[in-house]
Design a protein around this motif. Structure first.
Motif, PDB file in Angstrom:
ATOM      1  N   SER A   1      -5.797  -1.037 -27.963  1.00  0.00           N
ATOM      2  CA  SER A   1      -4.657  -0.127 -27.928  1.00  0.00           C
ATOM      3  C   SER A   1      -5.095   1.285 -27.578  1.00  0.00           C
ATOM      4  N   LYS A   2      -6.217   1.735 -28.155  1.00  0.00           N
ATOM      5  CA  LYS A   2      -6.718   3.081 -27.848  1.00  0.00           C
ATOM      6  C   LYS A   2      -7.105   3.187 -26.372  1.00  0.00           C
ATOM      7  N   ARG A   3      -7.782   2.170 -25.858  1.00  0.00           N
ATOM      8  CA  ARG A   3      -8.175   2.179 -24.449  1.00  0.00           C
ATOM      9  C   ARG A   3      -6.956   2.294 -23.534  1.00  0.00           C
ATOM     10  N   LEU A   4      -5.940   1.533 -23.840  1.00  0.00           N
ATOM     11  CA  LEU A   4      -4.754   1.550 -22.994  1.00  0.00           C
ATOM     12  C   LEU A   4      -3.994   2.867 -23.119  1.00  0.00           C
ATOM     13  N   HIS A   5      -3.943   3.426 -24.331  1.00  0.00           N
ATOM     14  CA  HIS A   5      -3.266   4.715 -24.506  1.00  0.00           C
ATOM     15  C   HIS A   5      -3.964   5.829 -23.734  1.00  0.00           C
ATOM     16  N   ASP A   6      -5.263   5.708 -23.581  1.00  0.00           N
ATOM     17  CA  ASP A   6      -6.018   6.742 -22.868  1.00  0.00           C
ATOM     18  C   ASP A   6      -5.795   6.690 -21.363  1.00  0.00           C
ATOM     19  N   MET A   7      -5.197   5.607 -20.875  1.00  0.00           N
ATOM     20  CA  MET A   7      -4.935   5.487 -19.441  1.00  0.00           C
ATOM     21  C   MET A   7      -3.667   6.236 -19.059  1.00  0.00           C
ATOM     22  N   ASP A   8      -3.608   6.700 -17.814  1.00  0.00           N
ATOM     23  CA  ASP A   8      -2.360   7.184 -17.253  1.00  0.00           C
ATOM     24  C   ASP A   8      -1.352   6.042 -17.242  1.00  0.00           C
ATOM     25  N   ALA A   9      -0.090   6.332 -17.476  1.00  0.00           N
ATOM     26  CA  ALA A   9       0.925   5.287 -17.621  1.00  0.00           C
ATOM     27  C   ALA A   9       1.000   4.384 -16.396  1.00  0.00           C
ATOM     28  N   GLU A  10       0.928   4.954 -15.198  1.00  0.00           N
ATOM     29  CA  GLU A  10       1.023   4.149 -13.994  1.00  0.00           C
ATOM     30  C   GLU A  10      -0.229   3.315 -13.791  1.00  0.00           C
ATOM     31  N   VAL A  11      -1.361   3.896 -14.095  1.00  0.00           N
ATOM     32  CA  VAL A  11      -2.620   3.133 -14.012  1.00  0.00           C
ATOM     33  C   VAL A  11      -2.579   1.963 -14.979  1.00  0.00           C
ATOM     34  N   ARG A  12      -2.071   2.226 -16.185  1.00  0.00           N
ATOM     35  CA  ARG A  12      -1.979   1.174 -17.198  1.00  0.00           C
ATOM     36  C   ARG A  12      -1.052   0.047 -16.735  1.00  0.00           C
ATOM     37  N   ARG A  13       0.072   0.401 -16.120  1.00  0.00           N
ATOM     38  CA  ARG A  13       1.014  -0.609 -15.641  1.00  0.00           C
ATOM     39  C   ARG A  13       0.346  -1.532 -14.616  1.00  0.00           C
ATOM     40  N   LYS A  14      -0.336  -0.950 -13.633  1.00  0.00           N
ATOM     41  CA  LYS A  14      -1.000  -1.756 -12.599  1.00  0.00           C
ATOM     42  C   LYS A  14      -2.134  -2.582 -13.203  1.00  0.00           C
ATOM     43  N   TRP A  15      -2.840  -1.984 -14.133  1.00  0.00           N
ATOM     44  CA  TRP A  15      -3.968  -2.666 -14.776  1.00  0.00           C
ATOM     45  C   TRP A  15      -3.492  -3.945 -15.468  1.00  0.00           C
ATOM     46  N   LEU A  16      -2.355  -3.842 -16.151  1.00  0.00           N
ATOM     47  CA  LEU A  16      -1.814  -5.012 -16.850  1.00  0.00           C
ATOM     48  C   LEU A  16      -1.259  -6.044 -15.862  1.00  0.00           C
TER      49      LEU A  16
ATOM     50  N   THR B   1       0.860  -1.182   0.000  1.00  0.00           N
ATOM     51  CA  THR B   1       0.000   0.000   0.000  1.00  0.00           C
ATOM     52  C   THR B   1       0.892   1.227   0.000  1.00  0.00           C
ATOM     53  N   ASN B   2       0.733   2.073  -1.030  1.00  0.00           N
ATOM     54  CA  ASN B   2       1.592   3.257  -1.133  1.00  0.00           C
ATOM     55  C   ASN B   2       1.060   4.407  -0.272  1.00  0.00           C
ATOM     56  N   ALA B   3       1.721   5.546  -0.357  1.00  0.00           N
ATOM     57  CA  ALA B   3       1.364   6.690   0.484  1.00  0.00           C
ATOM     58  C   ALA B   3      -0.049   7.184   0.227  1.00  0.00           C
ATOM     59  N   GLU B   4      -0.552   6.968  -0.973  1.00  0.00           N
ATOM     60  CA  GLU B   4      -1.907   7.406  -1.315  1.00  0.00           C
ATOM     61  C   GLU B   4      -2.967   6.378  -0.911  1.00  0.00           C
ATOM     62  N   GLY B   5      -2.550   5.292  -0.287  1.00  0.00           N
ATOM     63  CA  GLY B   5      -3.491   4.263   0.121  1.00  0.00           C
ATOM     64  C   GLY B   5      -3.872   3.328  -1.002  1.00  0.00           C
ATOM     65  N   GLU B   6      -3.137   3.358  -2.106  1.00  0.00           N
ATOM     66  CA  GLU B   6      -3.433   2.496  -3.248  1.00  0.00           C
ATOM     67  C   GLU B   6      -2.491   1.301  -3.272  1.00  0.00           C
ATOM     68  N   THR B   7      -2.936   0.245  -3.898  1.00  0.00           N
ATOM     69  CA  THR B   7      -2.100  -0.952  -4.023  1.00  0.00           C
ATOM     70  C   THR B   7      -1.070  -0.748  -5.121  1.00  0.00           C
ATOM     71  N   ASP B   8       0.157  -1.035  -4.799  1.00  0.00           N
ATOM     72  CA  ASP B   8       1.231  -1.023  -5.779  1.00  0.00           C
ATOM     73  C   ASP B   8       1.958  -2.358  -5.686  1.00  0.00           C
TER      74      ASP B   8
ATOM     75  N   ARG C   1       7.223  -5.811 -19.304  1.00  0.00           N
ATOM     76  CA  ARG C   1       8.270  -4.979 -18.693  1.00  0.00           C
ATOM     77  C   ARG C   1       7.645  -4.070 -17.631  1.00  0.00           C
ATOM     78  N   PRO C   2       7.347  -4.618 -16.466  1.00  0.00           N
ATOM     79  CA  PRO C   2       6.678  -3.811 -15.437  1.00  0.00           C
ATOM     80  C   PRO C   2       7.570  -2.744 -14.833  1.00  0.00           C
ATOM     81  N   PHE C   3       8.892  -2.899 -14.979  1.00  0.00           N
ATOM     82  CA  PHE C   3       9.820  -1.912 -14.434  1.00  0.00           C
ATOM     83  C   PHE C   3      10.810  -1.531 -15.534  1.00  0.00           C
ATOM     84  N   THR C   4      10.826  -0.265 -15.897  1.00  0.00           N
ATOM     85  CA  THR C   4      11.650   0.178 -17.033  1.00  0.00           C
ATOM     86  C   THR C   4      13.141   0.049 -16.760  1.00  0.00           C
TER      87      THR C   4
END
Length: 860
Positions: A841-856, A570-577, A666-669
């Protein structure tokens, strides 16, 4: 003479274990000082048990347990491997050892220490566990209750008489309650151990000796646990139980039958071997014709005497248990043959006498099935049995006789054909699977959509059987072919129409790695008329494999699972990472952090092996928390099926340890990514050049299937051993998308876990097929360097002229224009796939990069 059907039935038919005891708790399972493991094959105790390791039964058990544990047969290694499995997955060990057991009848009064309750065992069997009540323990409990309530000092005959009357009333009440208890299906006496089987069949006119026997028992037990071991009292306890059973049956003829089991023959040094002969029971058996007697443990070494009683008295059964695995193979065969000399096969029961260690069940069942197969096949060869009669006898001994004797009213979990060879291969396959896995209650029909999302429909076994027998069909809306992960549909999709799932029973495997009594099966998609659906990924792979076979080319595939184990935080914002499960980690090293992961890795490997997917190797990969499992090869469809099942197991076991196993490329660049490399071999390899030429020509198009999302392209960069950036191949070159390993054997590197692997392999093989069909010359030459680091002139000299697409959009464009590839893969699949992938692809591009990473990470 179809002996294979007989052999299959003997080895797989569900069994009712009519006499066993509770399994030790996990905490006590390895307390060998208190529960010596050698007792799985010996009744010896104390110093005599020290000789067990030099006995033939132990040598045989060691070999069989070594195969179970995947270790050497050295006894110390066997015990060490067992200890590791107990600590890692005790439930998994028990489930493996009880495989094929439909119902357990437990004498759960052997001890009250260190054991699991009788109903705890239900999780490992197809039906609920039943109780066998040990009458000597009931008697001891009754005496203890009487003495708690009677505080008088030791007194005269009147005091003894009062206590005796209270005892008689209490014992009768306890037995009567057990008779009416639906969880109790029988009773058990160990009088053989206490005072011998020469039980007095009738009461004495003078009860003075009986009262004196009772008084001695009470006096000897004062200040400690009471133990009923005085002959007059012991005989009375047996007679009174029989009287109550016979009276209950006379009062209600339709009441469930509840036999009395008696330990006979084989036992430890408490037994008077002469008085362990069941022949001593003849008068008692005749005295109580309304009660069924079960003579336990083959009455060894008095098997013939017990067989005689089971032959001439209609209320006697002979149990074949305990001698498996206590005596040698030859002795076991002799015991079974002696049992069959005159005993009707309808009067023989099977039990393991399994107790404390789950391996006692495993060894007993395995050895009995093997010996039964040997003996029954021999009798068929000699003409004493027909195959059908042998099959019926085996089914009776394993299941039906106990079902009838104890009024269990159990039904086989699945029974398509009554132990006959089925005319429907699929039905026979399901029949065999259910016999080997009688505790499976649900079947999951799985199908993989174009986004590589696993979809599931779940059915009780009986309903699934109807699907197999084509008594019903399961329709899926046709829009699934144009559906995204969130169930939204592309503009081309429609909710009109449906296709039908047809199970491929060759893929039927039980679900493991989490608590479930289910199995999975993969499916083909069929039209309303039952024809293959053009949009079915498995059908596409099946079709191109067949087309290559028509050119005399056989294809073998094998996959590597690269996976990262991540820890949710759980990160500082209370979200799962998610962060790597370990940090101090590198390729093929065993660091201090890596060693912490070894129990998890071995649990995964052992679990996969238990369902027929033995990994060939496993090791750490480059990124933190990243590991690789190399799976066994097979035909293209079988290999993909194996891959998907293995991924399911990895994911489920990781969840049990609080981890997320992700295939994210590639979850971590800052770290290397995860692939899902495929090894492809063609045989004979003589057509490798035109095959590879076709792959090279169509590579930019087929990448649309192998690198299925934009994040896939983040991994495929020069310098990452991931195939680099140009369409090329090279012998043992990991910086080309195709690594040649040997003639006709390649590794496909530009492939990851986001791909629908049926489609990815169909595309790869389709490209190779077109090269073979057109006999294309191989103009791209063997590259021994990273193509991205060569000069343009050097690349030109090697025929390396085409860059790999840099995004899913570019690869879809290449696929869209490659009409030749469409014609082999299938126009419907290509068009649907392009539509789904562009919208995804369009749906994923519309996501914030971090949201997209967690989503995948959470989906793959």
């Amino acid at each position: 003479m179809n002996l294979s059907a007989l052999q299959s039935l003997i080895q797989t038919h569900p069994l009712i274990d009519n006499h066993a005891h509770n399994i030790l708790t996990r905490d006590a399972a390895c307390k060998y000082s208190k529960y010596p493991f050698e007792q799985i094959i010996s009744e010896a105790q104390g110093p005599a048990l020290h000789n067990a390791p030099s006995s033939l039964p132990l040598y045989r058990a060691a070999e069989q347990l070594a195969a179970l544990y995947h270790c050497s047969s050295d006894w110390d290694h066997v015990k060490a491997a067992r200890d590791e499995w107990v600590q890692r997955d005790y439930d998994g060990l028990i489930r493996r050892c009880l495989q094929g057991t439909h119902t357990l009848l437990l004498d759960d009064l052997l001890t009250d220490q260190d054991i699991e309750s009788y109903d705890w065992h239900d999780r490992f069997t197809a039906s609920s566990t039943k109780r066998i009540v040990r009458i000597e323990v009931l008697a001891a409990q009754t005496i203890a209750a009487v003495m708690r309530d009677d505080t008088r000092a030791e007194g005269d005959r009147a005091v003894v008489r009062d206590r005796w009357d209270s005892f008689c009333q209490g014992f009768e009440r306890r037995v009567s309650e057990a008779i009416t208890d639906p969880a109790v299906v029988g009773f058990k006496s160990v009088i053989c151990y206490r005072t011998g089987l020469n039980v007095q069949p009738t009461e004495d006119d003078d009860d003075t000796p009986l009262l004196e026997s009772f008084a001695r028992t009470v006096n000897q037990g004062q200040g400690s646990a009471y133990r009923v071991e005085d002959k007059r009292l012991n005989d009375w306890v047996v007679r009174q139980t029989l009287n109550l059973l016979q009276s209950a049956k006379a009062a209600n003829a339709s009441a469930p039958n509840k036999p009395l089991q008696l330990h006979t023959g084989l036992g430890d040094n408490d037994i008077d071997l002469v008085l362990a002969n069941p022949a001593h029971l003849q008068s008692l058996i005749a005295q109580f014709p309304g009660v069924d007697f079960v003579l336990l443990h083959s009455s060894y070494p008095y098997t013939r005497e017990a067989g005689y009683l089971a032959c001439v008295y209609p209320n006697v059964y002979l149990d074949l248990g305990e001698v498996f695995p206590m005596v040698s193979r030859d002795a076991q065969e002799s015991i079974l043959r002696e049992s069959l000399e005159i005993v009707p096969t309808t009067r023989l029961l099977w039990s393991t006498d399994g107790h404390f260690f789950p391996e006692t069940f495993y060894l007993a069942n395995k050895q009995f099935r093997d010996v039964m197969e040997t003996v029954f096949v021999d009798y068929v060869h000699k003409g004493d049995f027909t195959v059908d009669r042998a099959k019926q006898a085996a089914a009776d001994i394993l299941f039906h006789n106990s079902n009838r004797a104890y009024s269990l009213n159990e039904r086989l979990t699945f029974e398509v054909s009554t132990f006959a060879v089925s005319t429907q291969p699929s039905t026979a396959t399901l029949d065999a699977f259910m016999r080997g896995n009688p505790d499976v209650k649900y079947i999951w029909m799985q199908f993989i959509d174009y986004t590589n999302t696993t979809r599931v429909r779940m059915f009780p076994v009986a309903e699934f059987a109807k699907i197999v027998q084509k008594q019903r069909r399961i329709g899926i809306c046709s829009c699934l072919q144009l559906m995204l992960q969130d169930d939204s549909i592309t503009p081309e999709g429609s909710v009109t129409g449906q296709f039908y799932m047809e199970p491929d029973l060759a893929t039927l495997r039980r679900n493991v790695g989490f608590d479930t009594k289910s199995a999975t099966v993969m499916t083909y998609w069929k039209t309303e008329e039952g024809e293959p659906l053009d949009g079915c990924p498995r059908t596409a792979l099946q079709r191109v494999t067949k087309q290559l076979r028509e050119h005399d080319i056989e294809v073998t595939c094998g996959f590597e699972i690269e996976v990262m184990f991540l820890k949710p935080i759980t990160n500082a914002e209370g979200e799962t990472d998610y962060v790597p499960a370990v940090k101090n980690h590198s390729w093929s090293q065993m660091t201090s952090d890596t060693r912490k992961m070894v129990p998890l890795l071995e649990e995964i490997v052992d679990t996969l092996t238990s369902i027929g997917i033995p990994p060939e190797q496993f090791h750490s990969e480059s990124a933190a928390g990243q590991f690789e499992f190399v799976l066994p090869p097979g035909s293209p469809i079988a290999a993909v099926d194996t891959l998907l099942k293995a991924r399911q197991v990895v994911t489920c076991i990781a969840e049990q340890h609080g981890l997320r196993a992700t295939l994210h490329p590639r979850p971590f660049t800052h770290a290397a990514g995860s692939a899902s490399h495929a090894h492809v071999s063609i045989s004979p390899p003589t057509k490798e050049d035109p095959f590879l030429a076709g792959v090279m020509r169509h590579y930019p198009s087929l990448i649309a299937f192998t690198l299925a999302q934009d994040t896939s392209y983040d991994r495929v960069q020069s310098g990452l051993w991931a195939g680099s950036e140009w369409v090329a191949w090279g012998t043992q070159n990991r910086e080309t998308p195709i690594r040649k390993i040997s003639p006709g054997h390649w590794e496909l590197k530009t492939l990851d876990g986001l791909a629908n692997m049926y489609l990815a392999m169909a595309a790869f093989l389709s490209a190779g097929y077109m090269g073979v069909q057109d006999n294309l010359p191989l103009t791209v030459k063997d590259c021994t360097h990273d193509p991205a680091k060569l000069s343009p002139q050097d690349r030109q000299s090697l025929g390396i002229t085409t860059q790999l697409p840099k995004s899913v959009s570019q690869s879809l464009d290449a696929l869209e224009s490659d009409t030749a590839l469409h014609s082999v893969i299938g126009e419907t699949i290509v068009q649907n796939y392009i539509s789904v992938k562009r919208m995804e692809s369009k749906r994923l591009h519309d996501m914030d990069a971090e949201v997209r990473r967690k989503w995948l990470i959470e989906r793959y």
